[in-house]
Design a protein around this motif. Structure first.
Motif, PDB file in Angstrom:
ATOM      1  N   PHE A 295       0.827  -1.203   0.000  1.00 37.16           N
ATOM      2  CA  PHE A 295       0.000   0.000   0.000  1.00 37.16           C
ATOM      3  C   PHE A 295       0.865   1.258   0.000  1.00 37.16           C
ATOM      4  N   SER A 296       1.901   1.260   0.832  1.00 36.32           N
ATOM      5  CA  SER A 296       2.792   2.421   0.905  1.00 36.32           C
ATOM      6  C   SER A 296       3.511   2.660  -0.410  1.00 36.32           C
ATOM      7  N   LEU A 301       4.308   5.787  -5.548  1.00 38.83           N
ATOM      8  CA  LEU A 301       4.516   5.801  -7.000  1.00 38.83           C
ATOM      9  C   LEU A 301       3.379   6.542  -7.713  1.00 38.83           C
ATOM     10  N   ILE A 302       2.146   6.353  -7.246  1.00 38.00           N
ATOM     11  CA  ILE A 302       1.013   7.081  -7.842  1.00 38.00           C
ATOM     12  C   ILE A 302       1.197   8.584  -7.631  1.00 38.00           C
ATOM     13  N   VAL A 316      -0.166   9.919   2.824  1.00 34.15           N
ATOM     14  CA  VAL A 316      -0.996   8.733   3.068  1.00 34.15           C
ATOM     15  C   VAL A 316      -0.141   7.465   3.117  1.00 34.15           C
ATOM     16  N   ALA A 317       0.979   7.471   2.380  1.00 31.46           N
ATOM     17  CA  ALA A 317       1.885   6.318   2.384  1.00 31.46           C
ATOM     18  C   ALA A 317       2.383   5.990   3.784  1.00 31.46           C
ATOM     19  N   GLY A 318       2.361   6.984   4.681  1.00 31.28           N
ATOM     20  CA  GLY A 318       2.786   6.753   6.065  1.00 31.28           C
ATOM     21  C   GLY A 318       1.938   5.720   6.779  1.00 31.28           C
ATOM     22  N   PHE A 392      12.477   5.418  -6.043  1.00 37.42           N
ATOM     23  CA  PHE A 392      13.218   4.316  -5.424  1.00 37.42           C
ATOM     24  C   PHE A 392      12.712   4.054  -4.007  1.00 37.42           C
ATOM     25  N   ILE A 393      12.281   5.124  -3.313  1.00 35.34           N
ATOM     26  CA  ILE A 393      11.724   4.963  -1.972  1.00 35.34           C
ATOM     27  C   ILE A 393      10.446   4.119  -2.032  1.00 35.34           C
ATOM     28  N   GLY A 394       9.581   4.426  -3.005  1.00 34.87           N
ATOM     29  CA  GLY A 394       8.374   3.632  -3.196  1.00 34.87           C
ATOM     30  C   GLY A 394       8.688   2.217  -3.647  1.00 34.87           C
ATOM     31  N   PHE A 395       9.706   2.083  -4.504  1.00 29.08           N
ATOM     32  CA  PHE A 395      10.121   0.762  -4.998  1.00 29.08           C
ATOM     33  C   PHE A 395      10.616  -0.109  -3.843  1.00 29.08           C
ATOM     34  N   LEU A 396      11.319   0.499  -2.886  1.00 28.72           N
ATOM     35  CA  LEU A 396      11.798  -0.253  -1.722  1.00 28.72           C
ATOM     36  C   LEU A 396      10.631  -0.806  -0.903  1.00 28.72           C
TER      37      LEU A 396
END
Length: 418
Positions: A295-296, A301-302, A316-318, A392-396
């Motif tokens: 979800f994060s 990425l979106i 919201v990713a938090g 890359f943060i989202g990819f992780l």
């Protein structure tokens, strides 16, 4: 007679549990303060000692080194002297470091004081994790997330409190960064009081045969847990370092607007740790990590692809990234009940190393992609570089989820799901 009745009352399991809660929750509050009051203080330190950026970087590197060293020996220490005295030693070293920082007269003295503080921080993180694993034998996911909520709470308000305190007028002069550190780190002495009174679950109460630390190096599941935690924590910590920078540079936001978005991220982050715990206990720890980290990553990425209109999704990713660390701690407590200290030491130490590498990679990706697109004459190469780095943060976070899928399948095949 009155004194003996009071002692008996404190010895009662319910009262003892309440005392231990004070230690754990209070410890996480102190931990959050000690780690996050440096933001407003560092510029003043730099000005007083006339430090350049290289010296500041070295100061922060000493912090990381002290933290990693402490993580590597705290598990062994707790098995030798007990988790109770390990915690007391951690709290005491942090208070002593506050006195030394107040007395520091040069850069070397300051660096040594900071190093001691982060030795204390590392000991405290591992010590609190071991305490929590031994105390919270029921509803472990809920209680682990609740404990880390207190860390998030103090982390959120720490910079504001530190900035305000440094301007206080005390005895006709400004309190400054020295006085602020002295007062804030002296708070570390408070959890020592319930620590002395409380009776902590010890190694003799841990069911099963202890697993030696070297065993974890041969355990595939242990390495998968390290990978899950490392991907999740690097993604979590990178937001604090890069979100404001991204919003300023990519969208042209003001520092106030960008900082407000980071505050909203931490708000979602805190509330998630407060309310999500019961969900992790109900659906299982591996499934929880898998879903929340995915979800994060998807939100992040979106947000990048949509642009400014989707910026709220960064915050919201938090919700998704917040439960990863405490839920992994709950997973370790359930999987390795007789050797939680060794499991936590192994996992958190390697995670710390991975965190250093991960944060370096984000900067390398931003610079590398920017240079690549500059070579092709792309006008917006700097923005593309920022998108790649933050992407890359989202990819992780997605890697954390994917690795957890592998862990889930591996545990299910062995009928060992937690």
């Amino acid at each position: 007679m009155q004194n003996s009745s009071k002692i008996k009352k404190l010895a009662h399991p319910k009262w003892n549990y309440f005392i231990l809660l004070l230690v754990v929750f209070g410890g996480f509050l102190i931990f959050g303060f000690s780690e996050n009051i440096k933001g407003p203080a560092i510029p003043r330190m730099q000005s007083e000692f006339q430090l350049d950026e290289m010296q500041l970087g070295l100061l922060l590197a000493f912090n990381s080194l002290g933290y990693l060293i402490a993580c590597s020996f705290t598990g062994i220490l707790s098995s030798r002297i007990g988790v109770k005295w390990t915690g007391i030693l951690a709290f005491s070293s942090m208070a002593i470091s506050g006195i030394l920082m107040y007395l520091s007269t040069n850069y070397a003295f300051l660096s040594a004081s900071y190093f001691l503080m982060y030795i204390g921080n590392g000991m405290l993180e591992i010590g609190l994790a071991i305490m929590a694993a031994r105390i919270f034998t029921k509803n472990t996911g809920t209680m682990m997330n609740l404990s880390h909520f207190f860390y998030g709470l103090s982390s959120t308000v720490a910079p504001i409190i530190a900035s305000s305190m440094m301007g206080w007028n005390v005895f006709g002069g400004e309190l400054g960064w020295r006085g602020m550190y002295l007062i804030m780190l002296s708070l570390s002495l408070l959890p020592i009081i319930p620590s002395v009174i409380g009776k902590f679950p010890g190694d003799e109460q841990m069911a099963g045969e202890r697993i030696p630390l070297k065993h974890f190096f041969k355990d595939k599941i242990a390495w998968l847990i390290v990978a899950v935690l490392s991907f999740g924590v690097v993604s979590e910590m990178a937001v604090g370092g890069w979100l404001v920078y991204y919003l300023e540079k990519a969208y042209g936001w003001s520092i106030d607007s960008a900082s407000s978005m980071l505050s909203i991220f931490f708000l979602f982050f805190m509330l998630s740790r407060l309310f999500v715990g019961p969900i992790t206990d109900r659906i299982g720890y591996t499934v929880s990590i898998m879903l929340f980290s995915a979800f994060s990553g998807i939100c992040t990425l979106i947000a990048i692809f949509v642009g400014q209109k989707g910026a709220i999704l960064f915050a919201v990713a938090g919700i998704g990234i917040a439960p990863i660390y405490p839920t992994v701690m709950a997973l370790l407590a359930k999987r390795y009940p007789s050797s939680t200290d060794s499991a936590i030491t192994f996992t958190v130490t390697l995670m710390g190393i991975a965190s250093v590498i991960g944060n370096l990679l984000i900067g390398v990706i931003i610079d590398g992609v920017r240079s690549l697109f500059q070579g092709y004459g792309e006008a917006d190469s700097s923005i593309i570089g920022l998108q790649a780095g933050y992407g890359f943060i989202g990819f992780l976070a997605l890697l954390c989820s994917a690795t957890c899928v592998i862990l889930y399948l591996y545990l299910r095949r062995r009928n060992e799901l937690v």
